[in-house]
Design a protein around this motif. Structure first.
Motif, short mmCIF file in Angstrom:
data_model
loop_
_atom_site.label_atom_id
_atom_site.label_comp_id
_atom_site.label_asym_id
_atom_site.label_seq_id
_atom_site.Cartn_x
_atom_site.Cartn_y
_atom_site.Cartn_z
N ILE A 1 0.84 -1.21 0.00
CA ILE A 1 0.00 0.00 0.00
C ILE A 1 0.87 1.25 0.00
O ILE A 1 0.63 2.21 -0.75
N GLY A 2 1.91 1.25 0.84
CA GLY A 2 2.82 2.40 0.88
C GLY A 2 3.57 2.59 -0.42
O GLY A 2 3.69 3.72 -0.92
N ASP A 3 4.08 1.50 -1.01
CA ASP A 3 4.82 1.60 -2.27
C ASP A 3 3.95 2.13 -3.40
O ASP A 3 4.39 2.95 -4.22
N VAL A 4 2.72 1.65 -3.47
CA VAL A 4 1.83 2.05 -4.57
C VAL A 4 1.40 3.51 -4.44
O VAL A 4 1.41 4.26 -5.42
N GLY B 1 4.87 6.99 -7.05
CA GLY B 1 3.62 6.66 -6.40
C GLY B 1 2.43 7.31 -7.08
O GLY B 1 2.57 8.28 -7.83
N VAL B 2 1.24 6.76 -6.81
CA VAL B 2 0.01 7.30 -7.40
C VAL B 2 -0.21 8.75 -6.98
O VAL B 2 -0.58 9.60 -7.80
N PHE B 3 0.03 9.06 -5.71
CA PHE B 3 -0.18 10.43 -5.24
C PHE B 3 0.76 11.42 -5.93
O PHE B 3 0.38 12.55 -6.23
N ASP B 4 2.00 10.99 -6.19
CA ASP B 4 2.94 11.85 -6.91
C ASP B 4 2.45 12.14 -8.32
O ASP B 4 2.57 13.26 -8.82
N TRP C 1 2.42 13.75 0.97
CA TRP C 1 2.05 12.36 0.67
C TRP C 1 3.22 11.53 0.18
O TRP C 1 3.09 10.34 -0.04
N ASP C 2 4.38 12.17 -0.03
CA ASP C 2 5.58 11.41 -0.37
C ASP C 2 6.10 10.60 0.82
O ASP C 2 6.89 9.66 0.64
N PHE D 1 3.56 -1.02 -12.73
CA PHE D 1 2.49 -0.30 -13.40
C PHE D 1 2.57 1.22 -13.16
O PHE D 1 1.56 1.87 -12.92
N ASP D 2 3.78 1.77 -13.22
CA ASP D 2 3.93 3.22 -13.09
C ASP D 2 4.49 3.84 -14.36
O ASP D 2 4.87 5.00 -14.38
#
Length: 472
Positions: free
Chosen positions: A156-159, A168-171, A179-180, A325-326
Motif C-alpha cells: 500500500i505504501g509503495d503504490v 507513487g500514485v499520489f505523486d 504524501w511522499d 504499473f507506473d
C-alpha cells in the motif's frame, strides 16, 4: 381411524365441524384468548412461509469469499516474479500442484477437526500432537499472519507514495508533497480504513467486504491479462523463458528461495476452522465444497496473473508487480489502466487485511489469554488487542525493505508448516484413532510431509546463503 371432524354432506358448504366440545361454543369455534396462545406452543421453524427461515451463520458463497480472500492477498503480486525465475512451464505446473495439495490438506484438516471436535487450528494440533505442538502452531500462525499483514502495508505504501525506483500514485496525481512520506500515508490508511474493519469480532461480518475484495482481484487479473493479450497480438512482447535459468550462482540461489514463496501463496488453513464454525448447517461435506470452489478460483486467478504479469514485463518484473504499473504500457489508455490496476488492488488489500487480522488476533488471544472468556464476549479486550497488533504491524512495515524479503522467510518456515507439515501430521496421527486414511490419502499425506521438510530446509539454507552473499 378416530377423528374430531364429521363427514361433509354433498349439499353443504365446505365447512369443518368440530366434534370436540372443548373447542366449540354454541356450535361455532371458540375465539382464542391471549392465554391460550403461548409462544412456547408455537413451532416457528414449521412456518417458513410466514415467518421466514431462521438462519444463522454464513452460506457457502459467503464462506468461499472469506476463504478466497484469505488466500488471494499480497502473494499474487509476487507470482509473476517467480515466473521470471522458474520459467513459464515449471511455474504453471507448480501453481496447479500447490493448489491441489493445499485443497487436499484443507479437507484433511476439516475431517480431523470434526473428528476430535476442535474449534480452532491449535486445538486440532493439540489433539493430534500435544500441547507443545499447539503452542508451536500458534506461534507459526502469528508469525505468518503478521508477516503477511506487514507485506500488505508495504505494498500500500509503495503504490501510493512510491519507492526509490518507482513513482507513487499520489505523486502522479498531485506532484510532490507531504504524501511522499510513506510512513505517514500508511499510518493514515491504517487508522481511517483498516482499524474500523479490524474492530469487528466475527469473521462472518467480513463476508461482504471479502466479496468486494475478490471482485477487485478479478478486475486486476482481467485488466493485466487483456493488456498482455493486446501486446502479444501486436508483437510487442519478447519471448518468455520457458525453463529455469541455471546460468549463474544468483539464478540458482533465486530458484532455491522461490519455491517457498510459491508455497506461501495458498496458505489459508488458520482461517478454516473459524469459517467452518460460522458456516450455516455446517458439515465436512459442505466445507469441502467451499474449499474446492475456492481452490479452482485461486488457481485460475494465480495462473492468469503470473502469466500475464511475466509476459508484460519479462526480465524487468519486480518482486511486487504493482510497482511495474507506473510507466507507459505501450497501448491506448495506458495511464487509466495503470491507475485502475494499482488503486483497485490497494482497495483489495484494504478489504483483505481484516480477514487475516481476525485469525491473528484470535491466535494471540488464545496464546496469551487462554483461560478467559472468548473475544466475542469481551469487547474491551478485543479492541485493546486490535489496537496493539495494528501498532506493531505498522512498526514492522517501516522496518522490512520489500515483500520479497518477507515472503521468502515466512514461506520457508511458517507457511509451509501451517499449509502442509501440520495437516499431514494431524492426518497420519489421528487416522489411527478414528476414521482411517485410504492408501491414496496416506501416500498424499506422506508426500506433503516430505515435500514440506525439503522446502523448509532448502528455503532456509538458501535465505541464509543469500544474506551472507549480500553481506560479502
Amino acid at each position: 381411524m378416530d377423528s374430531n371432524y364429521s363427514a361433509i354432506t354433498k349439499d353443504s358448504f365446505v365447512e369443518l365441524q368440530v366434534k370436540d366440545d372443548n373447542f366449540t361454543e354454541n356450535g361455532h369455534l371458540k375465539p382464542n384468548s391471549p392465554d391460550d396462545l403461548e409462544a412456547d406452543d408455537i413451532d416457528f421453524d414449521n412456518l417458513p412461509l410466514i415467518f421466514g427461515e431462521n438462519k444463522s451463520g454464513s452460506g457457502i458463497y459467503g464462506a468461499v469469499f472469506n476463504l478466497t480472500t484469505t488466500i488471494i492477498g499480497a502473494g499474487i503480486m509476487a507470482l509473476p516474479a517467480t515466473m521470471k525465475v522458474l520459467g513459464l512451464v515449471l511455474g504453471i505446473v507448480l501453481i496447479f500442484l500447490m493448489g491441489i495439495l493445499s485443497e487436499i490438506s484443507v479437507e484433511l484438516l476439516v475431517r480431523f477437526s470434526v473428528q476430535c471436535k476442535a474449534s480452532s487450528y491449535g486445538e486440532v494440533v493439540q489433539a493430534a500432537l500435544g500441547k507443545t505442538a499447539k503452542i508451536l502452531s500458534e506461534i507459526c500462525i502469528i508469525v505468518n499472519n503478521a508477516g503477511v499483514l506487514v507485506v500488505y502495508l508495504i505494498i500500500i505504501g509503495d503504490v501510493l507514495s512510491g519507492s526509490i525506483r518507482h513513482i507513487g500514485v499520489f505523486d502522479q496525481w498531485l506532484g510532490h508533497g507531504v504524501w511522499d512520506h510513506r510512513k505517514l500515508v500508511i499510518l493514515i490508511i491504517l487508522v481511517v480504513f483498516l482499524a474500523p474493519l479490524c474492530a469487528m469480532d466475527k469473521i462472518d461480518s467480513l463476508s461482504t467486504s471479502s466479496a468486494a475484495s475478490v471482485a477487485l482481484a478479478v478486475v486486476f487479473v482481467v485488466v493485466a491479462f487483456t493488456i498482455a493479450f493486446i501486446k502479444l497480438v501486436e508483437g510487442k512482447i519478447e519471448a518468455p523463458r520457458m525453463t529455469p535459468d541455471f546460468g549463474s550462482k544468483k539464478a540458482i540461489l533465486d530458484l532455491l528461495v522461490v519455491i517457498p514463496i510459491m508455497s506461501n501463496a495458498y496458505v489459508c488453513h488458520f482461517n478454516v476452522q473459524p469459517i467452518y464454525n460460522e458456516l450455516e448447517g455446517r458439515s465436512p461435506q459442505k466445507m469441502n465444497r467451499v474449499s474446492r470452489i475456492t481452490a479452482v478460483i485461486c488457481v485460475l486467478v494465480y495462473a492468469s496473473t503470473a502469466i500475464a504479469g511475466y509476459l508484460l514485463f519479462g526480465k524487468d518484473t519486480e518482486s511486487d508487480i504493482l510497482t511495474n504499473f507506473d510507466k507507459d504500457l505501450g497501448i491506448r489508455f495506458s495511464t487509466a489502466l495503470n491507475y485502475i490496476v494499482r488503486v483497485g488492488y490497494v482497495f483489495h488489500l484494504i478489504l483483505v487485511f481484516p480477514v487475516i487480522h481476525f485469525s491473528l488476533r484470535q491466535t494471540v488471544d488464545a496464546l496469551l489469554f487462554g483461560g478467559l472468556a472468548p473475544l466475542t464476549e469481551s469487547r474491551k479486550r478485543c479492541l485493546a488487542l486490535t489496537a496493539v497488533l495494528l501498532a506493531l504491524l505498522y512498526f514492522g512495515s517501516t522496518m522490512i525493505p520489500n515483500i520479497w524479503t518477507a515472503f521468502k522467510f515466512t514461506g520457508a518456515t511458517t507457511a509451509v508448516s501451517l499449509g502442509f507439515t501440520f495437516p499431514s501430521l494431524i492426518a497420519l496421527r489421528l487416522s489411527k484413532e478414528g476414521s482411517g486414511l485410504s492408501v491414496r490419502e496416506k501416500i498424499v499425506s506422506w508426500f506433503m510431509l516430505i515435500l514440506a521438510i525439503i522446502v523448509s530446509i532448502v528455503g532456509v539454507c538458501g535465505n541464509i546463503y543469500s544474506i551472507s552473499s549480500e553481506g560479502d
